[in-house]
Scaffold this motif. Sequence first.
Motif, mmCIF file in Angstrom:
data_model
loop_
_atom_site.group_PDB
_atom_site.id
_atom_site.type_symbol
_atom_site.label_atom_id
_atom_site.label_comp_id
_atom_site.label_asym_id
_atom_site.label_seq_id
_atom_site.Cartn_x
_atom_site.Cartn_y
_atom_site.Cartn_z
ATOM 1 N N PRO A 108 0.815 -1.237 0.000
ATOM 2 C CA PRO A 108 0.000 0.000 0.000
ATOM 3 C C PRO A 108 0.841 1.277 0.000
ATOM 4 C CG PRO A 108 -0.818 -1.561 1.629
ATOM 5 C CD PRO A 108 0.500 -2.075 1.159
ATOM 6 N N LEU A 109 1.952 1.291 0.758
ATOM 7 C CA LEU A 109 2.792 2.487 0.787
ATOM 8 C C LEU A 109 3.493 2.704 -0.556
ATOM 9 C CD1 LEU A 109 4.317 2.173 4.356
ATOM 10 C CD2 LEU A 109 2.727 3.908 3.559
ATOM 11 N N TRP A 110 3.943 1.616 -1.177
ATOM 12 C CA TRP A 110 4.554 1.731 -2.509
ATOM 13 C C TRP A 110 3.538 2.243 -3.524
ATOM 14 C CZ3 TRP A 110 2.820 -1.256 -6.663
ATOM 15 C CH2 TRP A 110 3.560 -1.134 -7.849
ATOM 16 N N LEU A 111 2.317 1.704 -3.492
ATOM 17 C CA LEU A 111 1.284 2.124 -4.436
ATOM 18 C C LEU A 111 0.888 3.581 -4.208
ATOM 19 C CD1 LEU A 111 -0.538 1.180 -6.732
ATOM 20 C CD2 LEU A 111 -2.236 0.502 -5.021
ATOM 21 N N ALA A 112 0.791 3.984 -2.937
ATOM 22 C CA ALA A 112 0.444 5.373 -2.641
ATOM 23 C C ALA A 112 1.528 6.323 -3.141
ATOM 24 C CB ALA A 112 0.243 5.546 -1.137
ATOM 25 N N THR A 113 2.798 5.949 -2.944
ATOM 26 C CA THR A 113 3.904 6.780 -3.430
ATOM 27 C C THR A 113 3.889 6.881 -4.951
ATOM 28 O OG1 THR A 113 5.218 6.037 -1.541
ATOM 29 C CG2 THR A 113 6.393 7.100 -3.337
ATOM 30 N N LEU A 118 2.641 10.049 -9.856
ATOM 31 C CA LEU A 118 2.003 10.164 -11.164
ATOM 32 C C LEU A 118 0.995 11.310 -11.201
ATOM 33 C CD1 LEU A 118 1.440 6.393 -12.028
ATOM 34 C CD2 LEU A 118 3.040 7.972 -13.120
ATOM 35 N N ARG A 119 0.358 11.586 -10.067
ATOM 36 C CA ARG A 119 -0.626 12.671 -10.044
ATOM 37 C C ARG A 119 0.040 14.046 -10.004
ATOM 38 N NH1 ARG A 119 -3.998 13.533 -4.686
ATOM 39 N NH2 ARG A 119 -1.926 14.332 -4.146
ATOM 40 N N ALA A 124 7.875 13.664 -14.815
ATOM 41 C CA ALA A 124 9.083 13.197 -14.122
ATOM 42 C C ALA A 124 8.960 11.734 -13.729
ATOM 43 C CB ALA A 124 9.333 14.062 -12.889
ATOM 44 N N SER A 125 7.763 11.309 -13.308
ATOM 45 C CA SER A 125 7.576 9.910 -12.905
ATOM 46 C C SER A 125 7.720 8.974 -14.091
ATOM 47 C CB SER A 125 6.194 9.738 -12.263
ATOM 48 O OG SER A 125 6.085 10.531 -11.100
#
Length: 208
Positions: A108-113, A118-119, A124-125
């Motif tokens: 979850p922390l990886w996905l949130a980051t 991306l948002r 840059a992402s």
Amino acid sequence: MNLSFFDQFSSPCLLGIPLILLSMLFPTLLLPSPGSRWITNRLATLQSWCIDLITKQLMTPLNKSGHKWALILTSLMILLLSINLLGLLPYTFTPTTQLSMNMALAFPLWLATLLTGLRNQPSASLGHLLPEGTPTPLIPALVLIETISLLIRPLALGVRLTANLTAGHLLIQLISTASAALLSIMPTISILTTIILLLLTILEVAVA
């Protein structure tokens, strides 16, 4: 014999109910309950200093907008630090030796980051998926490789952390068993083994 070594990594149960949740919540009992004063004793002062130090180290590389993550990241660090250090005590259970727990915290922390990047900074992402100066024929292959590397990162890091903790606990148990068995047969070798055990324990504290 081998099963007894790996029994320490199975979650303790009471009436068939795994107690992993209780073992995760137990370190919170070490934190003092809030009172009428901000700082009540030396232990509370030491804990406040540690929390302030951890928060400062985590938030220094981030800009002001990233400081909203301070509460969740500091809480996670204190939880992991507490259960890892308590897991080094004899007859205790370390929840972070379970891959399921590490993945439940990492994904979850990886996905949130990833989604936040991306948002806020989509160019840059996405730019990280293609190194600068890549030859044109290699672009599709490199984008695919970098995407797979990005997606597999939480699994790889979770497995590596679990393996480090599991291997350390196994080595401590094996060396302590050998030291106790050699004490009556070869005391000198047993003392040397105990010294190695102490050095390994110091290393495990650093890993925790």
